[in-house]
Design a protein around this motif. Structure first.
Motif, PDB file in Angstrom:
ATOM      1  N   UNK A 149       0.817  -1.214   0.000  1.00 31.47           N
ATOM      2  CA  UNK A 149       0.000   0.000   0.000  1.00 31.47           C
ATOM      3  C   UNK A 149       0.850   1.263   0.000  1.00 31.47           C
ATOM      4  N   UNK A 150       2.156   1.115   0.231  1.00 25.50           N
ATOM      5  CA  UNK A 150       3.041   2.274   0.295  1.00 25.50           C
ATOM      6  C   UNK A 150       3.021   3.082  -1.008  1.00 25.50           C
ATOM      7  N   UNK A 155       0.312   6.259  -6.832  1.00 31.00           N
ATOM      8  CA  UNK A 155      -0.506   5.892  -7.992  1.00 31.00           C
ATOM      9  C   UNK A 155      -1.769   6.755  -8.037  1.00 31.00           C
ATOM     10  N   UNK A 156      -2.339   7.038  -6.867  1.00 31.72           N
ATOM     11  CA  UNK A 156      -3.538   7.880  -6.821  1.00 31.72           C
ATOM     12  C   UNK A 156      -3.247   9.291  -7.325  1.00 31.72           C
ATOM     13  N   UNK A 183       0.351  -6.257  -6.647  1.00 28.29           N
ATOM     14  CA  UNK A 183       0.220  -4.943  -7.273  1.00 28.29           C
ATOM     15  C   UNK A 183      -0.639  -5.019  -8.529  1.00 28.29           C
ATOM     16  N   UNK A 184      -0.449  -6.051  -9.331  1.00 33.29           N
ATOM     17  CA  UNK A 184      -1.266  -6.226 -10.536  1.00 33.29           C
ATOM     18  C   UNK A 184      -2.734  -6.396 -10.147  1.00 33.29           C
ATOM     19  N   UNK A 185      -2.988  -7.217  -9.157  1.00 30.89           N
ATOM     20  CA  UNK A 185      -4.356  -7.509  -8.733  1.00 30.89           C
ATOM     21  C   UNK A 185      -5.091  -6.266  -8.249  1.00 30.89           C
ATOM     22  N   UNK A 186      -4.353  -5.320  -7.655  1.00 34.54           N
ATOM     23  CA  UNK A 186      -4.971  -4.131  -7.062  1.00 34.54           C
ATOM     24  C   UNK A 186      -4.793  -2.876  -7.926  1.00 34.54           C
ATOM     25  N   UNK A 187      -4.515  -3.057  -9.202  1.00 33.43           N
ATOM     26  CA  UNK A 187      -4.366  -1.931 -10.147  1.00 33.43           C
ATOM     27  C   UNK A 187      -3.279  -0.959  -9.716  1.00 33.43           C
ATOM     28  N   UNK A 188      -2.247  -1.492  -9.090  1.00 29.49           N
ATOM     29  CA  UNK A 188      -1.109  -0.690  -8.678  1.00 29.49           C
ATOM     30  C   UNK A 188       0.097  -0.933  -9.572  1.00 29.49           C
ATOM     31  N   UNK A 244      -9.045   2.316 -11.413  1.00 32.61           N
ATOM     32  CA  UNK A 244      -8.653   3.005 -10.178  1.00 32.61           C
ATOM     33  C   UNK A 244      -7.895   2.050  -9.265  1.00 32.61           C
ATOM     34  N   UNK A 245      -6.836   2.542  -8.608  1.00 33.55           N
ATOM     35  CA  UNK A 245      -6.110   1.669  -7.680  1.00 33.55           C
ATOM     36  C   UNK A 245      -7.005   1.238  -6.526  1.00 33.55           C
ATOM     37  N   UNK A 246      -6.792   0.018  -6.079  1.00 35.62           N
ATOM     38  CA  UNK A 246      -7.597  -0.550  -4.995  1.00 35.62           C
ATOM     39  C   UNK A 246      -6.709  -0.713  -3.768  1.00 35.62           C
TER      40      UNK A 246
END
Length: 256
Positions: A149-150, A155-156, A183-188, A244-246
């Motif tokens: 999450x760092x 990304x936002x 990161x891929x899974x959470x659109x990061x 959108x990032x999750x």
């Protein structure tokens, strides 16, 4: 496919050592389906301070050699850059090489263990000038492996995130692989690149990583990470239609 992070220029950093090795890396990339490579030697990292003029000259030399060898590949200029307080001015002046010289996107590399303090403010100031960092291989940063999450706030803000194909396949170890997939899974993560340095231990291969990403986000989006998204980057155009990032619900991302 387009590979926007590749240390393919000969004799400038810890990547290809000779023109012959560069050409062999190019042959491998073409065989894998790559049509365009952004040459990204280290720049302004305190070790390899490759001048932009040198990068342009080396790109011209390699493109000429590719034409002579009849290898159907295009090399574009870029650099792998450490951020500092003068990054904005260096980009404006051309001292820092942006991706394909658009002065819009540049590869931003952080230390291997942690993100710099106050990085969100530094990035925000760059974004105000329409300069967009592409964060390179965050999955290989120790702090991000523990707390993915760092990079959520970055990304936002509009920062793009580029993961390494070999991370997805386990080539950089299980911690990097687990983080890359998260990161891929959470659109990061938005782009897959090779970060290739050689013909053997770190080759310019994308397809294996794309196949792993496709298991998470599907074939079309995985392909976009090596085609349409990097195409917009090298063209200096806004990257459109990103999910959108999750936020990652777990506060602690265990390495076990």
């Amino acid at each position: 496919m387009i590979d926007i992070h590749c240390h393919i220029l000969p004799g400038v950093d810890d990547g290809a050592k000779t023109l012959e090795e560069s050409l062999e890396m190019c042959r491998m990339a073409v065989a894998d389906g790559v049509k365009t490579i952004v040459a990204t030697p280290h720049q302004h990292d305190g070790v390899y301070n490759t001048p932009s003029a040198t990068i342009l000259a080396k790109v011209e030399q390699l493109n000429a050699a590719l034409k002579q060898a009849q290898i159907p590949l295009t090399i574009l200029p870029g650099a792998d850059v450490y951020i500092d307080v003068n990054t904005q001015e260096k980009i404006t002046s051309g001292e820092i090489m942006t991706i394909n010289r658009t002065k819009r996107y540049f590869l931003l590399e952080f230390p291997s263990h942690t993100l710099p303090a106050n990085i969100e403010n530094m990035v925000f100031n760059l974004m105000l000038k329409n300069i967009i960092p592409v964060l390179t291989h965050p999955e290989r940063i120790g702090e991000v492996q523990q707390h993915p999450n760092r990079i959520y706030d970055l990304v936002s803000l509009g920062v793009l995130s580029q993961i390494t194909a070999m991370s997805l396949t386990g080539g950089f170890g299980r911690h990097a692989q687990k983080c890359a997939k998260t990161l891929v899974e959470h659109n990061l993560a938005h782009i897959i690149a090779s970060d290739a340095h050689s013909i053997d231990s770190r080759p310019p291969i994308l397809t294996k990583g794309v196949k792993e990403a496709a298991k998470i986000v599907g074939h079309d989006w995985a392909q976009a990470m090596v085609t349409t998204i990097p195409q917009q980057v090298i063209s200096g155009q806004p990257v459109e239609d990103l999910e959108a990032p999750v936020p990652i619900k777990r506060r602690w991302f265990g390495l076990g």
